[in-house]
Scaffold this motif. Sequence first.
Motif, PDB file in Angstrom:
ATOM      1  N   GLN A  67      -1.599  -4.816   8.275  1.00 58.32           N
ATOM      2  CA  GLN A  67      -1.002  -6.144   8.154  1.00 58.32           C
ATOM      3  C   GLN A  67      -0.405  -6.362   6.763  1.00 58.32           C
ATOM      4  N   ASN A  68      -1.091  -5.863   5.724  1.00 54.70           N
ATOM      5  CA  ASN A  68      -0.652  -6.110   4.356  1.00 54.70           C
ATOM      6  C   ASN A  68       0.394  -5.118   3.857  1.00 54.70           C
ATOM      7  N   ALA A  69       0.437  -3.946   4.434  1.00 51.11           N
ATOM      8  CA  ALA A  69       1.392  -2.920   3.989  1.00 51.11           C
ATOM      9  C   ALA A  69       2.680  -3.017   4.795  1.00 51.11           C
ATOM     10  N   GLN A  70       3.766  -2.610   4.166  1.00 54.63           N
ATOM     11  CA  GLN A  70       5.053  -2.596   4.857  1.00 54.63           C
ATOM     12  C   GLN A  70       5.213  -1.335   5.685  1.00 54.63           C
ATOM     13  N   CYS A  77     -13.911  19.267   7.647  1.00 56.19           N
ATOM     14  CA  CYS A  77     -13.173  18.528   6.627  1.00 56.19           C
ATOM     15  C   CYS A  77     -11.685  18.665   6.944  1.00 56.19           C
ATOM     16  N   GLN A  78     -10.975  17.544   6.936  1.00 50.86           N
ATOM     17  CA  GLN A  78      -9.564  17.491   7.287  1.00 50.86           C
ATOM     18  C   GLN A  78      -8.775  16.953   6.101  1.00 50.86           C
ATOM     19  N   THR A  79      -7.823  17.744   5.576  1.00 52.21           N
ATOM     20  CA  THR A  79      -6.970  17.232   4.508  1.00 52.21           C
ATOM     21  C   THR A  79      -5.894  16.342   5.111  1.00 52.21           C
ATOM     22  N   TRP A  80      -5.379  15.438   4.289  1.00 51.47           N
ATOM     23  CA  TRP A  80      -4.323  14.542   4.744  1.00 51.47           C
ATOM     24  C   TRP A  80      -3.530  14.028   3.553  1.00 51.47           C
ATOM     25  N   GLN A  81      -2.381  13.475   3.873  1.00 50.28           N
ATOM     26  CA  GLN A  81      -1.562  12.804   2.882  1.00 50.28           C
ATOM     27  C   GLN A  81      -1.146  11.463   3.485  1.00 50.28           C
ATOM     28  N   MET A  82      -1.393  10.410   2.755  1.00 49.36           N
ATOM     29  CA  MET A  82      -1.005   9.081   3.203  1.00 49.36           C
ATOM     30  C   MET A  82       0.198   8.634   2.396  1.00 49.36           C
ATOM     31  N   GLN A  83       1.171   8.092   3.087  1.00 46.97           N
ATOM     32  CA  GLN A  83       2.322   7.483   2.436  1.00 46.97           C
ATOM     33  C   GLN A  83       2.358   6.033   2.874  1.00 46.97           C
ATOM     34  N   PHE A  84       2.528   5.141   1.895  1.00 46.33           N
ATOM     35  CA  PHE A  84       2.567   3.726   2.235  1.00 46.33           C
ATOM     36  C   PHE A  84       3.397   2.943   1.240  1.00 46.33           C
ATOM     37  N   ARG A  85       3.831   1.788   1.689  1.00 44.99           N
ATOM     38  CA  ARG A  85       4.540   0.814   0.848  1.00 44.99           C
ATOM     39  C   ARG A  85       3.778  -0.506   0.935  1.00 44.99           C
ATOM     40  N   HIS A  86       3.582  -1.087  -0.219  1.00 49.45           N
ATOM     41  CA  HIS A  86       2.936  -2.403  -0.271  1.00 49.45           C
ATOM     42  C   HIS A  86       3.771  -3.272  -1.202  1.00 49.45           C
ATOM     43  N   PRO A  87       4.088  -4.482  -0.813  1.00 47.90           N
ATOM     44  CA  PRO A  87       4.975  -5.308  -1.635  1.00 47.90           C
ATOM     45  C   PRO A  87       4.436  -5.627  -3.027  1.00 47.90           C
ATOM     46  N   LYS A  88       3.113  -5.545  -3.215  1.00 45.81           N
ATOM     47  CA  LYS A  88       2.528  -5.880  -4.516  1.00 45.81           C
ATOM     48  C   LYS A  88       2.202  -4.646  -5.367  1.00 45.81           C
ATOM     49  N   LEU A  89       2.537  -3.457  -4.872  1.00 47.02           N
ATOM     50  CA  LEU A  89       2.247  -2.224  -5.607  1.00 47.02           C
ATOM     51  C   LEU A  89       3.516  -1.428  -5.837  1.00 47.02           C
ATOM     52  N   ALA A  90       3.696  -0.939  -7.050  1.00 45.46           N
ATOM     53  CA  ALA A  90       4.814  -0.052  -7.411  1.00 45.46           C
ATOM     54  C   ALA A  90       6.166  -0.651  -7.043  1.00 45.46           C
ATOM     55  N   GLY A  91       6.277  -1.952  -7.112  1.00 40.35           N
ATOM     56  CA  GLY A  91       7.551  -2.592  -6.796  1.00 40.35           C
ATOM     57  C   GLY A  91       7.998  -2.356  -5.360  1.00 40.35           C
ATOM     58  N   GLY A  92       7.046  -2.095  -4.470  1.00 42.15           N
ATOM     59  CA  GLY A  92       7.382  -1.854  -3.074  1.00 42.15           C
ATOM     60  C   GLY A  92       7.857  -0.449  -2.772  1.00 42.15           C
ATOM     61  N   ARG A  93       7.814   0.432  -3.799  1.00 39.32           N
ATOM     62  CA  ARG A  93       8.240   1.831  -3.581  1.00 39.32           C
ATOM     63  C   ARG A  93       7.169   2.591  -2.801  1.00 39.32           C
ATOM     64  N   LEU A  94       7.571   3.702  -2.207  1.00 45.06           N
ATOM     65  CA  LEU A  94       6.670   4.542  -1.442  1.00 45.06           C
ATOM     66  C   LEU A  94       5.627   5.173  -2.361  1.00 45.06           C
ATOM     67  N   ILE A  95       4.368   5.081  -1.981  1.00 45.26           N
ATOM     68  CA  ILE A  95       3.254   5.677  -2.720  1.00 45.26           C
ATOM     69  C   ILE A  95       2.665   6.775  -1.850  1.00 45.26           C
TER      70      ILE A  95
END
Length: 147
Positions: free
Chosen positions: A60-63, A81-99
């Motif tokens: 709900q909070n992430a774009q 054990c399972q490795t993973w990579q999460m990519q997310f955008r949040h309007p209040k973090l990193a200026g909305g850029r992909l993290i």
Amino acid sequence: MSVNPTPHWLNQFALVWNRLNSDSLAGLSDIYHPELEFRDPSVTLHGLAAFKTHLAAIYQNAQEVHFDLGHCVIESPEQLCQTWQMQFRHPKLAGGRLITVDGISELRHGDGGIFYHRDYFDLGAMLYEHLPLIGAVNRRIKKGLAP
């Protein structure tokens, strides 16, 4: 050297997480035990309902939120054990850029589904480094600790 075959439940885990979004949280019931214990660097939850509520808030909070599953180390048919990579955008973090955040999940499976799920990841890379004041302090500390 023997190679452990991929347990069926891991294939189901991958299917659910590769398709996971705010509209597909009900699919978690197909792979998790109702009494799931979930832990990560920010929260400890007990019960599948609490886990679903937690994920619903994230979506709900992430774009944008997306998980890419990577390499898996199978300890036994019931634990891996399972490795993973999460990519997310949040309007209040990193200026909305992909993290992008790398992590690993420890999973334990038994009758009724996955009953233990623990995520390991750098909370600073996910959150703190992307906050205006705290981010600068966090980066300075990391830089000062580097050889």
